[in-house]
Scaffold this motif. Structure first.
Motif, short mmCIF file in Angstrom:
data_model
loop_
_atom_site.label_atom_id
_atom_site.label_comp_id
_atom_site.label_asym_id
_atom_site.label_seq_id
_atom_site.Cartn_x
_atom_site.Cartn_y
_atom_site.Cartn_z
N UNK A 136 5.85 -13.22 9.70
CA UNK A 136 5.02 -12.71 10.80
C UNK A 136 4.81 -11.29 10.40
N UNK A 137 5.86 -10.64 10.08
CA UNK A 137 5.72 -9.29 9.80
C UNK A 137 5.20 -8.69 8.53
N UNK A 138 5.06 -9.57 7.47
CA UNK A 138 4.73 -9.11 6.19
C UNK A 138 3.72 -10.26 5.61
N UNK A 139 2.65 -10.68 6.16
CA UNK A 139 1.89 -11.68 5.93
C UNK A 139 1.33 -11.81 4.39
N UNK A 140 1.21 -10.68 3.85
CA UNK A 140 0.52 -10.48 2.64
C UNK A 140 1.53 -10.89 1.41
N UNK A 141 2.74 -11.13 1.57
CA UNK A 141 3.87 -11.02 0.56
C UNK A 141 3.63 -12.57 -0.21
N UNK A 166 7.61 -7.66 -0.87
CA UNK A 166 8.30 -7.33 0.44
C UNK A 166 8.79 -5.80 0.70
N UNK A 167 8.75 -5.26 -0.57
CA UNK A 167 9.29 -3.60 -0.60
C UNK A 167 8.35 -2.72 -0.25
N UNK A 168 6.95 -3.40 0.04
CA UNK A 168 5.79 -2.22 0.23
C UNK A 168 5.05 -2.20 -1.13
N UNK A 169 5.36 -2.86 -2.24
CA UNK A 169 4.64 -2.56 -3.61
C UNK A 169 3.58 -3.63 -3.92
N UNK A 170 2.78 -3.31 -4.76
CA UNK A 170 1.67 -4.39 -5.29
C UNK A 170 1.57 -4.21 -6.69
N UNK A 182 -3.04 -4.24 -14.83
CA UNK A 182 -3.99 -3.56 -14.44
C UNK A 182 -3.77 -2.20 -13.85
N UNK A 183 -3.18 -2.41 -12.64
CA UNK A 183 -2.53 -1.14 -11.98
C UNK A 183 -1.70 -1.81 -10.73
N UNK A 184 -0.77 -0.62 -10.48
CA UNK A 184 0.22 -0.95 -9.37
C UNK A 184 0.69 0.15 -8.57
N UNK A 185 1.23 -0.07 -7.59
CA UNK A 185 1.61 0.89 -6.72
C UNK A 185 2.29 0.60 -5.40
N UNK A 186 1.76 1.18 -4.09
CA UNK A 186 2.33 0.83 -2.79
C UNK A 186 1.12 0.34 -2.35
N UNK A 187 1.43 -0.38 -0.89
CA UNK A 187 0.43 -0.90 0.05
C UNK A 187 0.84 -0.79 1.48
N UNK A 192 -5.11 -5.32 10.39
CA UNK A 192 -6.37 -5.96 9.55
C UNK A 192 -6.99 -4.91 8.60
N UNK A 193 -6.11 -3.83 8.41
CA UNK A 193 -6.77 -2.93 7.44
C UNK A 193 -5.67 -2.70 6.24
N UNK A 194 -6.12 -3.14 4.90
CA UNK A 194 -5.28 -2.86 3.84
C UNK A 194 -5.45 -1.42 3.04
N UNK A 195 -4.47 -0.64 2.91
CA UNK A 195 -4.51 0.44 2.31
C UNK A 195 -3.62 0.19 0.68
N UNK A 196 -4.58 0.46 -0.27
CA UNK A 196 -3.60 0.41 -1.88
C UNK A 196 -3.57 1.71 -2.13
N UNK A 197 -2.40 2.02 -2.53
CA UNK A 197 -2.00 3.49 -3.28
C UNK A 197 -1.51 3.26 -4.60
N UNK A 198 -2.33 3.13 -5.64
CA UNK A 198 -1.99 3.05 -6.98
C UNK A 198 -1.16 4.16 -7.46
N UNK A 199 -0.20 4.01 -8.12
CA UNK A 199 0.85 4.90 -8.80
C UNK A 199 0.47 5.01 -10.31
#
Length: 243
Positions: A136-141, A166-170, A182-187, A192-199
């Protein structure tokens, strides 16, 4: 019986010697040591044993059956019989289940807690790590992918691996191969809004917005293609993701 006892009392030396000879003549049966499981030898002199390629995210109260794998090179794995896994030790909010190859996550394990594992296959050791989270806290995991057939029907290239940890990376990959991404970073996902931050990455699309609306409906994840961008070849697919 009385006669035998009387004779033994008179000739105790002979009786004792006879008993010793009888013991030597009929030694106790020795049980054979259990045979080593078949197929536990390393399939190659190159490589090593692992628990998994991606550290799993686990829910409180979950039960995880451990299966070792042998890898000759990054991303390529071969299954190893579970019976080959021995001497499993864990630390963190979990216990070892019957048989010694099942991890039972504590029902009250705190989100973000780490569980460390160690084990042995033959003379080789292996280790791993799991992270506890609340859905319920991290539904995208989890690991998501777009449908191959539906994307192909529209002439688009599906994202075959979108992993949220669950550590906030993708990480995002159109065509997984060995350890390629292809790419990775934090999210961050909130309201309802998703922010990807490629590293870093091998292909970070120049046309990606990396932010947008993410909808979870009936177990499906809908993301606008402009959020994650286009693959090296072809066009981005608009089909929803599933786990």
């Amino acid at each position: 019986m009385a006669r035998f006892s009387k004779v033994c009392m008179k000739k105790s030396g002979f009786c004792l010697a006879g008993l010793l000879l009888a013991a030597c003549a009929n030694p106790p049966e020795e049980r054979a040591a259990p045979a080593a499981p078949v197929g536990c030898a390393p399939p190659s002199e190159f490589g090593g044993y692992i628990f998994w390629l991606e550290p799993p995210a686990v829910l409180p109260g979950a039960s995880i059956d451990l299966t070792p794998w042998f890898t000759r090179r990054p991303g390529m794995v071969e299954p190893v019989p579970p019976a080959c896994l021995e001497d499993v030790a864990i630390s963190g909010p979990a216990t070892l289940g019957p048989g010694g190859r099942t991890i039972l996550i504590d029902a009250d394990a705190a989100p973000g807690a780490a569980i460390q594992l160690q084990g042995r296959v033959g003379e080789s050791s292996l280790s791993g790590r799991m992270l506890v989270y609340l859905e319920e806290a991290l539904p995208l995991v989890g690991t998501w992918a777009q449908p191959e057939a539906a994307c192909a029907a529209s002439g688009a290239e599906p994202v075959r691996e979108l992993i949220f940890h669950p550590d906030g990376t993708f990480s995002l990959t159109w065509t997984p191969f060995e350890i390629y991404k292809d790419y990775w970073g934090g999210y961050a996902f909130e309201d309802g809004r998703l922010q990807l931050s490629p590293e870093d990455g091998n292909h970070i699309p120049a046309d990606a917005a990396f932010t947008g609306t993410a909808e979870l409906v009936g177990g499906a994840l809908r993301l606008p293609p402009g959020l994650f961008g286009s693959p090296r070849q072809g066009t981005a697919c608009a089909e929803p993701f599933s786990r």
